[in-house]
Design a protein around this motif. Structure first.
Motif, PDB file in Angstrom:
ATOM      1  N   ARG A  39      21.723 -34.094 -32.576  1.00  0.00           N
ATOM      2  CA  ARG A  39      22.342 -33.619 -31.334  1.00  0.00           C
ATOM      3  C   ARG A  39      23.854 -33.855 -31.424  1.00  0.00           C
ATOM      4  O   ARG A  39      24.311 -34.717 -32.166  1.00  0.00           O
ATOM      5  CB  ARG A  39      21.817 -34.393 -30.117  1.00  0.00           C
ATOM      6  N   ALA A  40      24.589 -33.118 -30.576  1.00  0.00           N
ATOM      7  CA  ALA A  40      26.053 -33.231 -30.554  1.00  0.00           C
ATOM      8  C   ALA A  40      26.488 -34.381 -29.655  1.00  0.00           C
ATOM      9  O   ALA A  40      25.936 -34.557 -28.558  1.00  0.00           O
ATOM     10  CB  ALA A  40      26.637 -31.919 -30.025  1.00  0.00           C
ATOM     11  N   TYR A  41      27.482 -35.148 -30.094  1.00  0.00           N
ATOM     12  CA  TYR A  41      28.070 -36.211 -29.269  1.00  0.00           C
ATOM     13  C   TYR A  41      29.578 -36.260 -29.502  1.00  0.00           C
ATOM     14  O   TYR A  41      30.030 -36.180 -30.643  1.00  0.00           O
ATOM     15  CB  TYR A  41      27.422 -37.575 -29.582  1.00  0.00           C
TER      16      TYR A  41
ATOM     17  N   LEU B  17      16.150 -37.460 -28.720  1.00  0.00           N
ATOM     18  CA  LEU B  17      17.064 -38.290 -29.511  1.00  0.00           C
ATOM     19  C   LEU B  17      17.736 -39.387 -28.691  1.00  0.00           C
ATOM     20  O   LEU B  17      17.876 -40.514 -29.173  1.00  0.00           O
ATOM     21  CB  LEU B  17      18.126 -37.428 -30.199  1.00  0.00           C
ATOM     22  N   SER B  18      18.176 -39.072 -27.479  1.00  0.00           N
ATOM     23  CA  SER B  18      18.958 -40.071 -26.727  1.00  0.00           C
ATOM     24  C   SER B  18      18.159 -41.349 -26.488  1.00  0.00           C
ATOM     25  O   SER B  18      18.709 -42.453 -26.553  1.00  0.00           O
ATOM     26  CB  SER B  18      19.486 -39.483 -25.417  1.00  0.00           C
TER      27      SER B  18
HETATM   28  C1  LIG Z   1      29.521 -30.281 -27.525  1.00  0.00           C
HETATM   29  C2  LIG Z   1      28.549 -31.282 -26.962  1.00  0.00           C
HETATM   30  C3  LIG Z   1      28.929 -32.607 -26.840  1.00  0.00           C
HETATM   31  C4  LIG Z   1      28.035 -33.530 -26.299  1.00  0.00           C
HETATM   32  N1  LIG Z   1      28.443 -34.820 -26.156  1.00  0.00           N
HETATM   33  C5  LIG Z   1      27.624 -35.723 -25.549  1.00  0.00           C
HETATM   34  C6  LIG Z   1      28.057 -37.061 -25.333  1.00  0.00           C
HETATM   35  O1  LIG Z   1      29.175 -37.452 -25.706  1.00  0.00           O
HETATM   36  N2  LIG Z   1      27.205 -37.898 -24.669  1.00  0.00           N
HETATM   37  C7  LIG Z   1      25.965 -37.496 -24.256  1.00  0.00           C
HETATM   38  O2  LIG Z   1      25.231 -38.309 -23.657  1.00  0.00           O
HETATM   39  N3  LIG Z   1      25.524 -36.228 -24.482  1.00  0.00           N
HETATM   40  C8  LIG Z   1      26.311 -35.352 -25.122  1.00  0.00           C
HETATM   41  N4  LIG Z   1      25.861 -34.075 -25.355  1.00  0.00           N
HETATM   42  C9  LIG Z   1      24.434 -33.783 -25.065  1.00  0.00           C
HETATM   43  C10 LIG Z   1      23.572 -34.154 -26.298  1.00  0.00           C
HETATM   44  O3  LIG Z   1      23.886 -33.319 -27.382  1.00  0.00           O
HETATM   45  C11 LIG Z   1      22.071 -34.041 -26.059  1.00  0.00           C
HETATM   46  O4  LIG Z   1      21.759 -32.790 -25.479  1.00  0.00           O
HETATM   47  C12 LIG Z   1      21.502 -35.132 -25.153  1.00  0.00           C
HETATM   48  O5  LIG Z   1      21.738 -36.425 -25.697  1.00  0.00           O
HETATM   49  C13 LIG Z   1      19.991 -34.934 -24.961  1.00  0.00           C
HETATM   50  O6  LIG Z   1      19.351 -34.999 -26.198  1.00  0.00           O
HETATM   51  P1  LIG Z   1      17.820 -35.492 -26.272  1.00  0.00           P
HETATM   52  O7  LIG Z   1      17.319 -35.218 -27.661  1.00  0.00           O
HETATM   53  O8  LIG Z   1      17.691 -36.876 -25.786  1.00  0.00           O
HETATM   54  O9  LIG Z   1      17.133 -34.548 -25.225  1.00  0.00           O
HETATM   55  P2  LIG Z   1      16.210 -33.249 -25.541  1.00  0.00           P
HETATM   56  O10 LIG Z   1      14.862 -33.683 -25.975  1.00  0.00           O
HETATM   57  O11 LIG Z   1      16.973 -32.355 -26.469  1.00  0.00           O
HETATM   58  O12 LIG Z   1      16.148 -32.636 -24.090  1.00  0.00           O
HETATM   59  C14 LIG Z   1      17.269 -31.902 -23.735  1.00  0.00           C
HETATM   60  C15 LIG Z   1      17.261 -31.534 -22.274  1.00  0.00           C
HETATM   61  O13 LIG Z   1      17.857 -32.592 -21.537  1.00  0.00           O
HETATM   62  C16 LIG Z   1      18.842 -32.078 -20.651  1.00  0.00           C
HETATM   63  N5  LIG Z   1      20.119 -32.761 -20.943  1.00  0.00           N
HETATM   64  C17 LIG Z   1      20.858 -32.795 -22.074  1.00  0.00           C
HETATM   65  N6  LIG Z   1      21.951 -33.570 -21.935  1.00  0.00           N
HETATM   66  C18 LIG Z   1      21.899 -34.033 -20.677  1.00  0.00           C
HETATM   67  C19 LIG Z   1      22.732 -34.897 -19.936  1.00  0.00           C
HETATM   68  N7  LIG Z   1      23.855 -35.417 -20.451  1.00  0.00           N
HETATM   69  N8  LIG Z   1      22.382 -35.175 -18.661  1.00  0.00           N
HETATM   70  C20 LIG Z   1      21.267 -34.663 -18.120  1.00  0.00           C
HETATM   71  N9  LIG Z   1      20.436 -33.817 -18.778  1.00  0.00           N
HETATM   72  C21 LIG Z   1      20.737 -33.523 -20.039  1.00  0.00           C
HETATM   73  C22 LIG Z   1      18.915 -30.606 -20.858  1.00  0.00           C
HETATM   74  O14 LIG Z   1      18.231 -29.991 -19.799  1.00  0.00           O
HETATM   75  C23 LIG Z   1      18.203 -30.341 -22.132  1.00  0.00           C
HETATM   76  O15 LIG Z   1      17.480 -29.172 -22.125  1.00  0.00           O
HETATM   77  C24 LIG Z   1      26.750 -33.130 -25.901  1.00  0.00           C
HETATM   78  C25 LIG Z   1      26.369 -31.787 -26.061  1.00  0.00           C
HETATM   79  C26 LIG Z   1      27.257 -30.883 -26.570  1.00  0.00           C
HETATM   80  C27 LIG Z   1      26.817 -29.446 -26.711  1.00  0.00           C
END
Ligand SMILES: Cc1cc2nc3c(=O)[nH]c(=O)nc-3n(C[C@H](O)[C@H](O)[C@H](O)COP(=O)(O)OP(=O)(O)OC[C@H]3O[C@@H](n4cnc5c(N)ncnc54)[C@H](O)[C@@H]3O)c2cc1C
Length: 248
Positions: A50-52, A75-76
């Protein structure tokens, strides 16, 4: 995106049950403040990435990220469970155009963020390069609860460094908190409450707005600025007043 390199967790700071900062060490290529990279962990034999955004300035060797544990997020939640010494992967190359080089000349630069999207601005402001051309910078961090203002001490120390050039404003949407505005960013712009609080006006002729984070905030704010302030999205081929990055 470039190659993946191994990284090691140096520090995890849990600010709340869901908000945390991850500090890692890895040999990456230089990046520009405001950019993001990808973090990855192998889960059930598959690399989940994922992007951060970088929070640290490019000159700092310790790589810092500010994250929220998303409910049921793949991932988070795994990243939050990491401990110092654990391994993960980071992409060697940074990406993204949410950087000062992409911002046209203006008098006042507005940096508006929801939640963890304060990161890119903290990287830019800690780096401190290329900011001379702005007379004013306004850093606005919008969160749900006052306890989500994890980087307020850093924002306040940046204010000490930049003095009158930088104005900082926090916004809390689900409670009232001393020192913070209450409500949602678009409403606070529409009612001019944000501008009154920081003492500057959002105007197409003098300002540029950076929007980062919650896609709904980005969409609604952009629409509002279009309708009420004659501001438009900034594109290379058609300069405007709004630059944005959606986190999902
Ligand atoms: C350019 C870019 C930069 C990013 N930088 C950061 C960062 O610095 N810190 C950070 O925490 N995340 C950041 N994100 C979001 C990150 O990439 C992931 O999407 C997030 O951590 C969720 O991943 P996951 O695998 O846990 O959730 P997944 O299993 O992939 O589930 C994703 C779902 O969770 C929801 N979601 C995603 N992000 C959030 C959020 N922040 N709050 C509420 N709902 C959310 C969306 O509905 C998405 O469909 C960034 C995204 C982009 C595109």
């Amino acid at each position: 995106m470039g190659a993946w390199v191994d990284a090691q967790v140096k520090e995890i700071k849990n600010w709340t049950d869901t908000l945390f900062s991850l500090k890692i060490q890895a040999l990456i290529n230089p990046f520009t403040a405001g950019q993001f990279t990808k973090l990855a962990i192998e889960i059930d034999g598959e690399r989940v990435q994922r992007a951060y955004s970088y929070v640290n300035p490019p000159t700092n060797r310790l790589l810092e990220f500010y994250l929220v544990k998303v409910p049921k997020g793949k991932l988070s939640s795994r990243l939050q469970a990491l401990k110092p010494g654990d391994g993960l992967m980071v992409n060697k190359e940074a990406s993204g155009f949410f950087v000062l080089d992409e911002i046209p000349m203006c008098n006042t630069l507005w940096m508006l963020a929801t939640g963890t999207a304060i990161g890119p601005y903290l990287s830019i402001l800690q780096e401190g390069e290329g900011l001379d051309r702005f007379e004013h910078i306004v850093l606005v961090h919008a969160v749900r609860y006052a306890s989500d203002l994890s980087y307020l001490p850093l924002m306040q120390s940046l204010k000490q460094i930049y003095k009158d050039k930088l104005r900082i404003q926090t916004v809390v949407s689900r409670e009232t908190a001393m020192g913070s505005l209450t409500g949602r960013l678009p409403d606070l712009i529409n009612s001019c409450i944000l501008e009154r609080a920081v003492g500057l006006q959002i105007e197409a002729k003098s300002g540029h707005i950076m929007l980062c984070g919650n896609p709904e905030m980005v969409r609604v704010t952009q629409q509002l600025l279009k309708e009420t302030r004659a501001m438009s999205k900034h594109l290379k081929r058609k300069p405007g007043h709004i630059t944005s990055e959606n986190y999902w």
